[in-house]
Scaffold this motif. Sequence first.
Motif, PDB file in Angstrom:
ATOM      1  N   UNK A 155       1.001  -1.274   0.094  1.00 43.73           N
ATOM      2  CA  UNK A 155       0.067   0.269  -0.203  1.00 43.73           C
ATOM      3  C   UNK A 155       0.928   1.225  -0.028  1.00 43.73           C
ATOM      4  N   UNK A 158       2.329   1.841  -3.459  1.00 43.40           N
ATOM      5  CA  UNK A 158       1.326   2.671  -4.365  1.00 43.40           C
ATOM      6  C   UNK A 158       1.188   4.399  -3.995  1.00 43.40           C
ATOM      7  N   UNK A 159       0.952   4.376  -2.778  1.00 43.64           N
ATOM      8  CA  UNK A 159       0.869   5.899  -2.109  1.00 43.64           C
ATOM      9  C   UNK A 159       2.133   6.577  -2.633  1.00 43.64           C
ATOM     10  N   UNK A 162       2.115   7.438  -6.529  1.00 44.69           N
ATOM     11  CA  UNK A 162       1.100   8.498  -6.726  1.00 44.69           C
ATOM     12  C   UNK A 162       1.840   9.616  -6.451  1.00 44.69           C
ATOM     13  N   UNK A 166       2.695  12.699  -8.991  1.00 39.77           N
ATOM     14  CA  UNK A 166       2.294  13.978  -8.885  1.00 39.77           C
ATOM     15  C   UNK A 166       3.426  15.329  -8.720  1.00 39.77           C
ATOM     16  N   UNK A 187      -5.448   6.880 -12.324  1.00 32.97           N
ATOM     17  CA  UNK A 187      -6.483   6.297 -11.970  1.00 32.97           C
ATOM     18  C   UNK A 187      -6.469   4.833 -11.829  1.00 32.97           C
ATOM     19  N   UNK A 190      -5.384   3.765  -8.523  1.00 36.24           N
ATOM     20  CA  UNK A 190      -6.773   4.106  -7.677  1.00 36.24           C
ATOM     21  C   UNK A 190      -7.549   3.231  -7.806  1.00 36.24           C
ATOM     22  N   UNK A 193      -6.374  -0.166  -5.983  1.00 37.58           N
ATOM     23  CA  UNK A 193      -6.265   0.090  -4.478  1.00 37.58           C
ATOM     24  C   UNK A 193      -7.479   0.132  -3.841  1.00 37.58           C
ATOM     25  N   UNK A 194      -8.665   0.309  -4.496  1.00 37.88           N
ATOM     26  CA  UNK A 194     -10.133   0.412  -3.925  1.00 37.88           C
ATOM     27  C   UNK A 194     -10.703  -0.973  -3.847  1.00 37.88           C
TER      28      UNK A 194
ATOM     29  N   UNK B  79     -13.310  13.818 -15.810  1.00 37.27           N
ATOM     30  CA  UNK B  79     -11.958  13.572 -16.318  1.00 37.27           C
ATOM     31  C   UNK B  79     -11.634  12.122 -16.601  1.00 37.27           C
ATOM     32  N   UNK B  80     -12.759  11.222 -15.876  1.00 34.54           N
ATOM     33  CA  UNK B  80     -12.156   9.830 -15.759  1.00 34.54           C
ATOM     34  C   UNK B  80     -12.600   9.210 -17.210  1.00 34.54           C
ATOM     35  N   UNK B 137      -3.246  17.987  -8.530  1.00 34.08           N
ATOM     36  CA  UNK B 137      -2.720  16.834  -8.046  1.00 34.08           C
ATOM     37  C   UNK B 137      -3.351  16.351  -6.807  1.00 34.08           C
ATOM     38  N   UNK B 138      -3.156  15.139  -6.680  1.00 36.20           N
ATOM     39  CA  UNK B 138      -3.950  14.607  -5.264  1.00 36.20           C
ATOM     40  C   UNK B 138      -5.284  14.012  -5.891  1.00 36.20           C
ATOM     41  N   UNK B 140      -6.677  11.099  -4.857  1.00 39.35           N
ATOM     42  CA  UNK B 140      -6.538   9.790  -5.344  1.00 39.35           C
ATOM     43  C   UNK B 140      -7.143   8.751  -4.283  1.00 39.35           C
ATOM     44  N   UNK B 141      -8.237   9.323  -3.641  1.00 36.90           N
ATOM     45  CA  UNK B 141      -8.847   8.532  -2.298  1.00 36.90           C
ATOM     46  C   UNK B 141      -7.800   8.195  -1.311  1.00 36.90           C
ATOM     47  N   UNK B 142      -8.791   7.836  -0.161  1.00 34.49           N
ATOM     48  CA  UNK B 142      -8.033   7.657   1.007  1.00 34.49           C
ATOM     49  C   UNK B 142      -7.229   6.443   1.235  1.00 34.49           C
ATOM     50  N   UNK B 144      -4.762   5.123  -0.555  1.00 34.25           N
ATOM     51  CA  UNK B 144      -3.503   5.349  -1.093  1.00 34.25           C
ATOM     52  C   UNK B 144      -3.174   6.794  -1.513  1.00 34.25           C
ATOM     53  N   UNK B 145      -3.954   7.841  -0.744  1.00 38.93           N
ATOM     54  CA  UNK B 145      -3.908   9.234  -1.336  1.00 38.93           C
ATOM     55  C   UNK B 145      -4.436  10.001  -0.267  1.00 38.93           C
TER      56      UNK B 145
END
Lengths: 293, 293
Positions: A155, A158-159, A162, A166, A187, A190, A193-194, B79-80, B137-138, B140-142, B144-145
Amino acid sequence: MTELAIGIDGGGTSCRAAVADRNGKIIGRGKSGPANILSDLENSLLNIVESARQALRDAGIAAETISSVAAVVGVAGANVTDYGQRIEKALPFAEGRVVTDALIALQGALGDADGIVGAFGTGSVYNARKDGRLSGIGGWGFVVGDQASGARLGRDLMERSLLAHDGVRPGSPITGAVMAEYGNDPERIVEFAHSARPTDFARYAPMVFEHATRGDAVAVGIVTDAATAIGESLEALLWPGCPSICLLGGLAGAYEPWLSRYRPLLAKPKNDALHGAVELAVKLLTDPQRGAA
Amino acid sequence: MTELAIGIDGGGTSCRAAVADRNGKIIGRGKSGPANILSDLENSLLNIVESARQALRDAGIAAETISSVAAVVGVAGANVTDYGQRIEKALPFAEGRVVTDALIALQGALGDADGIVGAFGTGSVYNARKDGRLSGIGGWGFVVGDQASGARLGRDLMERSLLAHDGVRPGSPITGAVMAEYGNDPERIVEFAHSARPTDFARYAPMVFEHATRGDAVAVGIVTDAATAIGESLEALLWPGCPSICLLGGLAGAYEPWLSRYRPLLAKPKNDALHGAVELAVKLLTDPQRGAA
């Protein structure tokens, strides 16, 4: 009760059993499906018993003998509410104890000696026996714990990949390799990861160690953080005169070079968890009062 | 095309719309259900259109007019892959653009000026406009981000509470309060953590800031880590002469005292995201070539 002891290592992928005589000599082995008592108590019970039957068969002993043996089952979740007792009540053995997977691992690694055991696989957990008394920390799962687990290493990778993408933190060969694997599309990371389970993240752990060994700055950072977390947990358990620390699990060997501070105490485990279960079962046979303590 | 512009802020809990005249004067507002285009494109579309209809009704304008207005919709996920285009094609407006929620927030906060916007709610994300060009930037969800998100603050709190419970790290009033809330049973925290959504973790963010303000060592550690992460992201976007940084979202005010280093640049947002969408819609009306750029 016959003079037979069965030890069972009830794991999330399979149950392994071994039947031993009164002196602990293993005379038969068995294997069956998984035991996940928290999610599937019924099938876990079936698999635990089936592995014991197979071990008896392997030893050339009639399956009905199962009702007259002493057995110790080590299984994750045995200490959660009443799960352990529920299994204990349903077991067909003359004398049966259900203990945590951590306890049979500790017994296997240390035998009857005091010491500390740290297990590093998909998760991470620590157990100690001091003056014969047991205590354990960690093992709370990768969302809010398991700081040195394979899942957390993956994990973290991955973080940091990213963050490098960025431009927030410097990249390195390993973050480049991760981004390339996902088509340089954050994306997609992400998305992975989810839905990723701990084992999915943990698949990246060997890659982290490989790059760290070669000096990759990001990988070294990830492993150093994890090794620091291991040190903090060991310090919480260590006492003056602690005879040894055993590292167990798939990542034990990979962590060893990063824990040089503890090198004088690091010892190879004497035996595996299944052997620990057998040892506890023999104790139960020979001294039911003290068995599986 | 009529001389009307509709801005729509399509959010995860509701869609808000405002209709304006050619000069940007808002003459009607509407509200409908949520827009989560990645998980429910169909209902998102219905809600986006319904909010626009309501705004027209609120302005005393016939609903059929919708087919002759210019509209800009800001929505997460625009944007996805091709999600944004798919919505754009299905919209009933004479001229319609679908942009990210980040872009309308930036337009609302900065107007047409350059600058940086950091948004801190359940998630965390940064956007900049430099020489009129956008970058982000950023977000990416909690998992991994979102290092400075409410979700991460809450997750960190759970993790540090368990470490304090295990005696691995020092405890403090806030870790004591968390353990007490869960009956001093770490298993219950683990249970919560494994089913918790980002919003569930984020509910603890105000508690973290409250304790940090009072000097609680663990809470200060959590907020300091998050503020450091904010600083790293701002540094990645900042340029000499950047006129301002706007903090947005529910945690913006709470973070401000922890970002004193950036105080000279911090500015209050001019307007909200809905207003940003209206501004972009007016541009689309008056200059379709440059609109919503």
